[in-house]
Design a protein around this motif. Sequence first.
Motif, short mmCIF file in Angstrom:
data_model
loop_
_atom_site.label_atom_id
_atom_site.label_comp_id
_atom_site.label_asym_id
_atom_site.label_seq_id
_atom_site.Cartn_x
_atom_site.Cartn_y
_atom_site.Cartn_z
N SER A 99 0.83 -1.21 0.00
CA SER A 99 0.00 0.00 0.00
C SER A 99 0.87 1.25 0.00
O SER A 99 0.38 2.36 -0.17
CB SER A 99 -0.94 -0.01 1.20
OG SER A 99 -0.20 -0.09 2.40
N ALA A 122 -1.73 2.54 -5.54
CA ALA A 122 -2.90 2.64 -4.66
C ALA A 122 -3.88 3.69 -5.17
O ALA A 122 -5.10 3.53 -5.07
CB ALA A 122 -2.46 2.94 -3.23
N ASP A 170 -4.40 10.38 2.87
CA ASP A 170 -3.38 9.32 2.87
C ASP A 170 -2.82 9.08 1.47
O ASP A 170 -1.64 8.80 1.31
CB ASP A 170 -3.99 8.01 3.39
CG ASP A 170 -4.26 8.06 4.89
OD1 ASP A 170 -3.66 8.91 5.56
OD2 ASP A 170 -5.08 7.25 5.36
N LEU A 171 -3.69 9.13 0.47
CA LEU A 171 -3.23 8.77 -0.88
C LEU A 171 -2.87 10.00 -1.69
O LEU A 171 -2.64 9.91 -2.90
CB LEU A 171 -4.30 7.94 -1.61
CG LEU A 171 -4.67 6.61 -0.98
CD1 LEU A 171 -5.63 5.84 -1.87
CD2 LEU A 171 -3.43 5.77 -0.72
N TYR A 206 -4.41 -1.02 1.43
CA TYR A 206 -4.40 0.29 2.11
C TYR A 206 -5.66 0.44 2.96
O TYR A 206 -5.60 0.78 4.15
CB TYR A 206 -4.28 1.44 1.10
CG TYR A 206 -4.85 2.71 1.67
CD1 TYR A 206 -4.17 3.40 2.68
CD2 TYR A 206 -6.10 3.19 1.29
CE1 TYR A 206 -4.72 4.53 3.27
CE2 TYR A 206 -6.66 4.31 1.87
CZ TYR A 206 -5.96 4.97 2.86
OH TYR A 206 -6.52 6.06 3.47
N GLN A 228 1.29 2.94 6.63
CA GLN A 228 2.50 3.65 6.20
C GLN A 228 3.01 4.57 7.29
O GLN A 228 4.21 4.71 7.50
CB GLN A 228 2.26 4.40 4.89
CG GLN A 228 2.01 3.50 3.69
CD GLN A 228 3.01 2.38 3.57
OE1 GLN A 228 4.22 2.60 3.70
NE2 GLN A 228 2.54 1.16 3.33
#
Length: 263
Positions: free
Chosen positions: A51, A57, A85-86, A224, A231
């Motif tokens: 992830s 992702a 997050d992404l 993820y 992470q």
Amino acid sequence: MTPRSNRTMTRLITRLAQVSAQSALLAAAALLPQAVSANTGVALQHFSANSGNLPSAQRGARNFMAYCSGCHSLKYLRYERMGEDLNIPPDVLKKNLMFTSDKLGDQIKIAMPAASGDWFGRVPPDLSLETRARGADWVYTYLQSFYLDDSRPMGVNNTVLAGASMPHVLWELQGWQKKAEHAAEGEHGGGHHEGSGFEQVSKGSLTPAEYQAFVGDLVNFLDYASEPGKQARISTGLKVMLYLFVLLGLTYLLKKEFWRDIH
Ligand code: HEC
């Protein structure tokens, strides 16, 4: 020692080293049995989900929203958190990824609750924890294992989840495949890609390698979603290790300083 016994010793030591290396390998192999589907006993393809591979992702998130969110929710994940997050900016998120809601703080729910409640008696499960429940290998193999089967209500079955009531929603990308005849197994003739146990019946818009990568992106995204903090956990862990390492150096220097005059 005579040169002769010396040689015998060397041989003995070499042999011992070989034996212990072999048994270490055997022990390692015993710890890593080939994964099989609990449902059907079919061997699973290995996939190490990552992830931390952000572009993958992100693609997975986009494709999940486009192809899966009609039926499957990710109820433990909110759009906002996913965007942070992404690394997906809120406007891109709203425009391209949010079909089921327009509030960033909302959980990822299914698009059409009425239409997708029941597929031949099965409710599409929430996939928030899917890769943790089934494992990445299982999901990776499942998405590549839909095949034509006349005995099923929708003409489709899956080798990993026998009698699956999910349609092959990615058929336009993968094309259609059927189970390889037993007689044909082991041959590498027309369209039968090695070891998969399937024969391609019609082509999709992606090549087999591209389709595999597409599924890999989806699995990375689901990995993820199953632990959004992963992470952050890894990078905090590394920072703590680094800090302790620096501290070790300083403590050692301090010790040397204290004991300098005593020795
Ligand atoms: C048309 C509705 C529909 C769509 C769209 C859909 N699914 Fe499904 N899915 C289902 C249903 C129904 C099941 C339950 C199958 C069963 O148990 O027989 C299921 C099951 C699954 C499972 C197995 C769950 C388990 O552990 O048993 C996974 C994984 C999955 N879907 C992933 C996906 C992904 C990824 C996509 C998008 C590419 C997707 N699905 C799109 C209806 C759908």
